[in-house]
Design an enzyme around this catalytic site. Structure first.
Site, short mmCIF file in Angstrom:
data_model
loop_
_atom_site.label_atom_id
_atom_site.label_comp_id
_atom_site.label_asym_id
_atom_site.label_seq_id
_atom_site.Cartn_x
_atom_site.Cartn_y
_atom_site.Cartn_z
CG HIS A 1 69.96 -12.66 -14.60
ND1 HIS A 1 70.17 -11.40 -15.14
CD2 HIS A 1 70.81 -12.74 -13.52
CE1 HIS A 1 71.08 -10.76 -14.43
NE2 HIS A 1 71.48 -11.55 -13.45
CD GLN B 1 75.15 -14.03 -14.35
OE1 GLN B 1 74.95 -13.01 -13.70
NE2 GLN B 1 76.37 -14.53 -14.51
NE ARG C 1 68.87 -7.23 -11.02
CZ ARG C 1 69.95 -7.87 -10.55
NH1 ARG C 1 70.24 -7.83 -9.26
NH2 ARG C 1 70.72 -8.57 -11.35
CG ASP D 1 71.20 -18.30 -8.83
OD1 ASP D 1 71.89 -17.63 -8.04
OD2 ASP D 1 70.20 -17.83 -9.42
NE ARG E 1 75.73 -9.76 -16.06
CZ ARG E 1 74.90 -9.45 -15.07
NH1 ARG E 1 75.00 -10.06 -13.90
NH2 ARG E 1 73.92 -8.57 -15.24
CB CYS F 1 74.68 -15.75 -11.72
SG CYS F 1 73.50 -16.01 -10.39
N1 NVA Z 1 68.35 -16.06 -9.01
C1 NVA Z 1 68.94 -14.96 -8.32
C2 NVA Z 1 69.96 -14.30 -9.17
C3 NVA Z 1 70.68 -13.13 -8.55
C4 NVA Z 1 71.64 -12.48 -9.48
C5 NVA Z 1 67.86 -13.97 -7.91
O1 NVA Z 1 66.94 -13.73 -8.71
O2 NVA Z 1 67.92 -13.45 -6.79
N1 CP Z 2 74.66 -11.86 -10.96
C1 CP Z 2 74.04 -10.70 -10.76
O1 CP Z 2 73.15 -10.30 -11.52
O2 CP Z 2 74.49 -10.01 -9.67
P1 CP Z 2 73.84 -8.72 -9.00
O3 CP Z 2 72.56 -9.16 -8.35
O4 CP Z 2 74.86 -8.26 -8.02
O5 CP Z 2 73.56 -7.70 -10.07
#
Ligand code: NVA
Ligand code: CP
Length: 307
Positions: free
Chosen positions: A132, A135, A105, A221, A289, A261
């Site tokens: 992502h 997801q 990540r 989101d 997930r 998500c």
């Molecule tokens: N779009 C959000 C998703 C978090 C799971 C982010 O990148 O922060």
């Molecule tokens: N939806 C998701 O990826 O959640 P986290 O940021 O908690 O991993």
């Protein structure tokens, strides 16, 4: 030797492979729910590299790997030499000699591409600024579980043109459904991303009510993704009319679902009555997930299995 398969964006899997993964997820989930021991990844090690926070992604990968008989190691970039300038290419060479699978990540998509290009083992995108994909595996599996095939259906994306939205765009093309997108002015999907999608798979709407009209699934989101915090005040103003609320759900199809998500901000991108209401499937979506990623890890390490 088979070439190493990576999962850096959704389209790294073919529609046929995605279909296999969803069916495999069903079997793995059923097995797990009845506590049948299934350890195909015994002696395999997953390394999870995080440069951004996480609850679901970390837990689902870590729990999933243990449930498949393997081991998971958490590495925060702040505690590693990556934060002190070690080249991503060098880190990939070393890390991939010590494990069987890597999940990352991070911010830039190019970071995971550089890592994968130098990795001996499969690399999974656990979220970047661009995509992502894990997801969307869970979201589409959840849709299939609740309603059957997503082919030919309409999904409404209301909110930011972010990593999750970009992945929905790929999913629409791969799985042949229609994505209605509505974003505030100044936060539109990049024209090249829209252009890469056929008109039969994507349609943009200035008014979020029009995007929601007739949709089988309404999803959104956060307005401010990780890494964009400096824009928060501006975004809260710009996104005011893009909240998924009861009025938008009222114009969607009668049996429309709501997904997010997570983490969510009630009163911003979604009203409390929608996310906590009867059409919301966010908790099943979050749980899935775990199951979809178990199927993904099994596929990347063992290819298709029949048992
Ligand atoms: N779009 C959000 C998703 C978090 C799971 C982010 O990148 O922060
Ligand atoms: N939806 C998701 O990826 O959640 P986290 O940021 O908690 O991993």
């Amino acid at each position: 030797m088979q070439p190493v398969r990576h999962f850096l964006q959704l389209r790294d899997l073919s529609p046929d492979e995605l279909g296999y993964l969803f069916e495999r997820t069903r079997i793995i989930k059923e097995r797990s729910k009845s506590y049948q021991q299934y350890w195909p990844l015994q002696d395999r090690t997953l390394v999870m590299i995080f440069e951004k926070p996480s609850t679901r992604t970390r837990l689902s990968f870590e729990a999933g790997m243990y449930q498949l008989g393997g081991t998971a190691i958490y590495l925060n970039t702040r505690d590693s030499q990556l934060d002190r300038g070690e080249a991503v290419e060098d880190a990939a060479q070393v890390i991939s000699r010590m494990c069987d699978l890597v999940m990352i990540r991070t911010f830039e998509q190019s970071m995971i591409e550089r890592f994968a290009a130098n990795s001996r083992v499969p690399v999974i995108n656990g979220l970047t600024n661009d995509y992502h994909p894990c997801q969307i595996l869970a979201d589409i599996y959840t849709y299939i579980e609740k309603r059957g095939s997503i082919r030919g259906k309409t999904v409404a994306w209301i909110g930011d043109s972010n990593n999750v939205c970009n992945t929905w765009l790929q999913a629409a093309a791969l799985l042949d459904f229609k994505l209605h997108v509505s974003t505030p002015p100044g936060f539109e999907v990049a024209p090249e991303r829209l252009g890469a999608c056929a008109a039969s798979h994507v349609r943009s709407f200035a008014d979020p009510m029009d995007a929601a009209r007739g949709a089988d699934l309404v999803t959104t989101d956060v307005w401010t993704s990780m890494g964009f915090e400096a824009e928060n005040a501006e975004r809260v103003r710009a996104f005011e009319n893009w909240q998924v609320d009861a009025a938008k759900m009222a114009v969607a199809a009668d049996d429309a679902l709501f997904m997010h998500c997570l983490p969510a901000h009630r009163g911003e991108e979604v009203s409390a009555d929608v996310i906590d209401g009867p059409r919301s499937v966010v908790w099943d979506e979050a749980e899935n997930r775990l199951h979809t990623q178990k199927a993904l890890m099994e596929f990347l390490l063992l290819n298709r299995v029949n048992d």
